[in-house]
Scaffold this active site. Structure first.
Site, PDB file in Angstrom:
ATOM      1  N   GLY A   1      -0.756  -0.912   7.332  1.00  0.00           N
ATOM      2  CA  GLY A   1      -1.538  -1.078   6.098  1.00  0.00           C
ATOM      3  C   GLY A   1      -2.919  -1.637   6.397  1.00  0.00           C
TER       4      GLY A   1
ATOM      5  N   ASN B   1       2.512  -4.961   6.821  1.00  0.00           N
ATOM      6  CA  ASN B   1       1.705  -5.218   5.624  1.00  0.00           C
ATOM      7  C   ASN B   1       1.623  -3.994   4.699  1.00  0.00           C
ATOM      8  OD1 ASN B   1      -0.642  -6.432   4.056  1.00  0.00           O
ATOM      9  ND2 ASN B   1      -1.682  -4.736   5.084  1.00  0.00           N
TER      10      ASN B   1
ATOM     11  N   SER C   1       5.782 -10.755  -1.481  1.00  0.00           N
ATOM     12  CA  SER C   1       5.037 -10.993  -2.723  1.00  0.00           C
ATOM     13  C   SER C   1       5.721 -12.114  -3.503  1.00  0.00           C
ATOM     14  CB  SER C   1       5.065  -9.708  -3.563  1.00  0.00           C
ATOM     15  OG  SER C   1       4.600  -9.949  -4.869  1.00  0.00           O
TER      16      SER C   1
ATOM     17  N   TYR D   1       9.289  -2.519  -7.614  1.00  0.00           N
ATOM     18  CA  TYR D   1       8.546  -3.350  -6.659  1.00  0.00           C
ATOM     19  C   TYR D   1       9.345  -4.633  -6.358  1.00  0.00           C
ATOM     20  CZ  TYR D   1       4.391  -5.652  -4.629  1.00  0.00           C
ATOM     21  OH  TYR D   1       3.492  -6.286  -3.797  1.00  0.00           O
ATOM     22  N   CYS D   2       9.880  -5.271  -7.414  1.00  0.00           N
ATOM     23  CA  CYS D   2      10.678  -6.492  -7.206  1.00  0.00           C
ATOM     24  C   CYS D   2      11.898  -6.194  -6.347  1.00  0.00           C
ATOM     25  CB  CYS D   2      11.128  -7.087  -8.545  1.00  0.00           C
ATOM     26  SG  CYS D   2       9.802  -7.923  -9.426  1.00  0.00           S
TER      27      CYS D   2
ATOM     28  N   SER E   1      12.206  -3.996  -4.064  1.00  0.00           N
ATOM     29  CA  SER E   1      11.789  -3.824  -2.671  1.00  0.00           C
ATOM     30  C   SER E   1      11.385  -5.159  -2.036  1.00  0.00           C
ATOM     31  CB  SER E   1      10.640  -2.815  -2.570  1.00  0.00           C
ATOM     32  OG  SER E   1       9.452  -3.328  -3.135  1.00  0.00           O
ATOM     33  N   LYS E   2      10.662  -5.980  -2.784  1.00  0.00           N
ATOM     34  CA  LYS E   2      10.174  -7.238  -2.183  1.00  0.00           C
ATOM     35  C   LYS E   2      11.261  -8.323  -2.144  1.00  0.00           C
ATOM     36  CE  LYS E   2       5.901  -5.873  -1.276  1.00  0.00           C
ATOM     37  NZ  LYS E   2       5.315  -5.822   0.054  1.00  0.00           N
TER      38      LYS E   2
HETATM   39  N1  LIG Z   1      -2.818  -6.922  -3.958  1.00  0.00           N
HETATM   40  C1  LIG Z   1      -1.843  -7.632  -4.504  1.00  0.00           C
HETATM   41  O1  LIG Z   1      -1.929  -8.016  -5.699  1.00  0.00           O
HETATM   42  C2  LIG Z   1      -0.638  -8.011  -3.686  1.00  0.00           C
HETATM   43  C3  LIG Z   1       0.126  -9.120  -4.103  1.00  0.00           C
HETATM   44  C4  LIG Z   1       1.254  -9.458  -3.368  1.00  0.00           C
HETATM   45  C5  LIG Z   1       1.607  -8.728  -2.251  1.00  0.00           C
HETATM   46  N2  LIG Z   1       0.854  -7.662  -1.863  1.00  0.00           N
HETATM   47  C6  LIG Z   1       1.296  -6.893  -0.685  1.00  0.00           C
HETATM   48  O2  LIG Z   1       0.258  -6.885   0.274  1.00  0.00           O
HETATM   49  C7  LIG Z   1       0.367  -5.716   1.093  1.00  0.00           C
HETATM   50  C8  LIG Z   1      -0.999  -5.051   1.197  1.00  0.00           C
HETATM   51  O3  LIG Z   1      -1.373  -4.608  -0.091  1.00  0.00           O
HETATM   52  P1  LIG Z   1      -2.884  -4.448  -0.574  1.00  0.00           P
HETATM   53  O4  LIG Z   1      -3.045  -5.290  -1.761  1.00  0.00           O
HETATM   54  O5  LIG Z   1      -3.809  -4.586   0.562  1.00  0.00           O
HETATM   55  O6  LIG Z   1      -2.824  -2.938  -1.097  1.00  0.00           O
HETATM   56  P2  LIG Z   1      -3.742  -1.682  -0.750  1.00  0.00           P
HETATM   57  O7  LIG Z   1      -5.162  -2.063  -0.727  1.00  0.00           O
HETATM   58  O8  LIG Z   1      -3.290  -0.598  -1.666  1.00  0.00           O
HETATM   59  O9  LIG Z   1      -3.284  -1.338   0.734  1.00  0.00           O
HETATM   60  C9  LIG Z   1      -2.007  -0.844   1.018  1.00  0.00           C
HETATM   61  C10 LIG Z   1      -1.977  -0.370   2.454  1.00  0.00           C
HETATM   62  O10 LIG Z   1      -0.669   0.150   2.727  1.00  0.00           O
HETATM   63  C11 LIG Z   1      -0.825   1.443   3.300  1.00  0.00           C
HETATM   64  N3  LIG Z   1       0.322   2.292   2.999  1.00  0.00           N
HETATM   65  C12 LIG Z   1       0.885   2.548   1.804  1.00  0.00           C
HETATM   66  N4  LIG Z   1       1.899   3.414   1.955  1.00  0.00           N
HETATM   67  C13 LIG Z   1       1.974   3.701   3.280  1.00  0.00           C
HETATM   68  C14 LIG Z   1       2.774   4.542   4.071  1.00  0.00           C
HETATM   69  N5  LIG Z   1       3.743   5.300   3.547  1.00  0.00           N
HETATM   70  N6  LIG Z   1       2.550   4.593   5.401  1.00  0.00           N
HETATM   71  C15 LIG Z   1       1.570   3.869   5.965  1.00  0.00           C
HETATM   72  N7  LIG Z   1       0.752   3.065   5.280  1.00  0.00           N
HETATM   73  C16 LIG Z   1       0.954   2.995   3.955  1.00  0.00           C
HETATM   74  C17 LIG Z   1      -2.104   1.998   2.679  1.00  0.00           C
HETATM   75  O11 LIG Z   1      -2.603   3.053   3.479  1.00  0.00           O
HETATM   76  P3  LIG Z   1      -3.681   4.102   2.905  1.00  0.00           P
HETATM   77  O12 LIG Z   1      -5.026   3.444   3.118  1.00  0.00           O
HETATM   78  O13 LIG Z   1      -3.460   5.297   3.736  1.00  0.00           O
HETATM   79  O14 LIG Z   1      -3.353   4.310   1.443  1.00  0.00           O
HETATM   80  C18 LIG Z   1      -2.976   0.754   2.727  1.00  0.00           C
HETATM   81  O15 LIG Z   1      -3.496   0.591   4.020  1.00  0.00           O
HETATM   82  C19 LIG Z   1       1.443  -4.844   0.421  1.00  0.00           C
HETATM   83  O16 LIG Z   1       2.652  -4.980   1.122  1.00  0.00           O
HETATM   84  C20 LIG Z   1       1.556  -5.418  -0.971  1.00  0.00           C
HETATM   85  O17 LIG Z   1       2.823  -5.204  -1.545  1.00  0.00           O
HETATM   86  C21 LIG Z   1      -0.278  -7.292  -2.539  1.00  0.00           C
END
Ligand SMILES: NC(=O)c1ccc[n+]([C@@H]2O[C@H](COP(=O)([O-])OP(=O)(O)OC[C@H]3O[C@@H](n4cnc5c(N)ncnc54)[C@H](OP(=O)(O)O)[C@@H]3O)[C@@H](O)[C@H]2O)c1
Length: 265
Positions: free
Chosen positions: A11, A84, A135, A148-149, A151-152
């Site tokens: 990610g 991530n 999360s 989502y819940c 999974s997390k």
């Molecule tokens: N932002 C929030 O509010 C928040 C809160 C709590 C936890 N989180 C967790 O933090 C982590 C990062 O999220 P983020 O906020 O940075 O979201 P984001 O900006 O949407 O980034 C998600 C990343 O995951 C990659 N990804 C998604 N599906 C994938 C797959 N099948 N194979 C490989 N890569 C994949 C995406 O790749 P692409 O660039 O190719 O799409 C991107 O790099 C996640 O696990 C999320 O659940 C986020």
């Protein structure tokens, strides 16, 4: 100077991933940046000061995962894996499709477990650290986030059980629980809901800082933000109290799950 371990980051091209990559690189960690899109990966590579390798991988794809494992897990120096990559889904359960259920659970939980399994098998007795990015919603069941819940919560349970299982080895399994963070994982509906509920939003840079604190410290879990940290614990002990608070917020939450026009693509 002590050589820092190589970190594999999935990610990497996302909001939190890019911030983690930049901060780790500035500190001198060599990186393996993993993402689905090579152009985005190259752009990120151009922005970081240190050593890096790029690997394209859809973690939900068996062949891509095998390629990732073959290219980076054999490396003796790659002793940190940061799981991530993740996707979200904000809709009531009656709105989701079988495909949605499959995608969220496969990406956030099953693929992450499979990558972890392969990584640990390759490394056997070598020192390693794995950080799973969960999360707050891995501790609090939140309306509109049933997939989502699921999974997390699964990721949190997996991390905790595995961490206890390897407690007497030189492997560390860590779990980081960010709260709402300003990245494109959140649709306009989610942004609107968070605003309406008065939820605090962190920057990806702040989350990256917390992750590095976890990586370089001795503890195995870190929950980000008040009052979310408190609610996560309260939910474990007195879930009925959290039921009440959620019931008060429910009309607002449901309003945003229904406003289709606010969704990004
Ligand atoms: N932002 C929030 O509010 C928040 C809160 C709590 C936890 N989180 C967790 O933090 C982590 C990062 O999220 P983020 O906020 O940075 O979201 P984001 O900006 O949407 O980034 C998600 C990343 O995951 C990659 N990804 C998604 N599906 C994938 C797959 N099948 N194979 C490989 N890569 C994949 C995406 O790749 P692409 O660039 O190719 O799409 C991107 O790099 C996640 O696990 C999320 O659940 C986020």
């Amino acid at each position: 100077m002590k050589k820092l371990p190589k970190c594999i980051l999935t990610g990497a091209t996302g909001g939190i991933g890019q911030a983690i990559a930049k901060q780790l690189s500035e500190k001198g960690y060599p990186l393996v940046l993993v993402g689905r899109n090579i152009d985005k990966l190259k752009m990120l590579g151009n922005q970081i000061p240190g050593e890096y390798q790029l690997i394209t991988c859809d973690i939900a794809n068996d062949a891509d995962r095998a390629n990732l494992i073959a290219k980076s897990f054999h490396n003796e120096e790659a002793s940190v894996l940061i799981n991530n990559a993740g996707i979200s889904n904000f809709s009531t359960f009656n709105q989701v499709s079988d495909n949605d259920i499959n995608n969220v659970l496969t990406t956030n939980l099953l693929s992450t477990m499979q990558i972890t399994h392969a990584f640990l098998n390759k490394r056997s007795v070598q020192k390693s650290t794995i950080i799973n990015v969960g999360s707050t919603l891995g501790s609090i069941g939140f309306p509109g986030y049933s997939l989502y819940c699921a999974s997390k919560f699964g990721l949190k349970g997996f991390s905790e059980a595995l961490s206890r299982e390897v407690a007497n080895t030189n492997t560390r399994i860590c779990y980081l629980a960010p709260r709402a963070t300003d990245t494109s994982i959140n649709s306009n509906n989610v942004i609107g809901m968070n605003k309406a509920l008065g939820s605090k939003i962190d920057s990806p840079e702040m989350v990256a800082k917390e992750l590095i604190y976890l990586l370089e410290g001795k503890k195995n879990r870190r929950f980000i933000g008040w009052p979310e940290k408190f609610f996560a614990r309260l939910n474990g002990v007195f879930p009925e109290l959290v039921d009440l608070s959620m019931k008060n917020s429910l009309p607002t939450i449901l309003k945003f799950t229904e406003e289709k026009s606010h969704e990004l693509s």
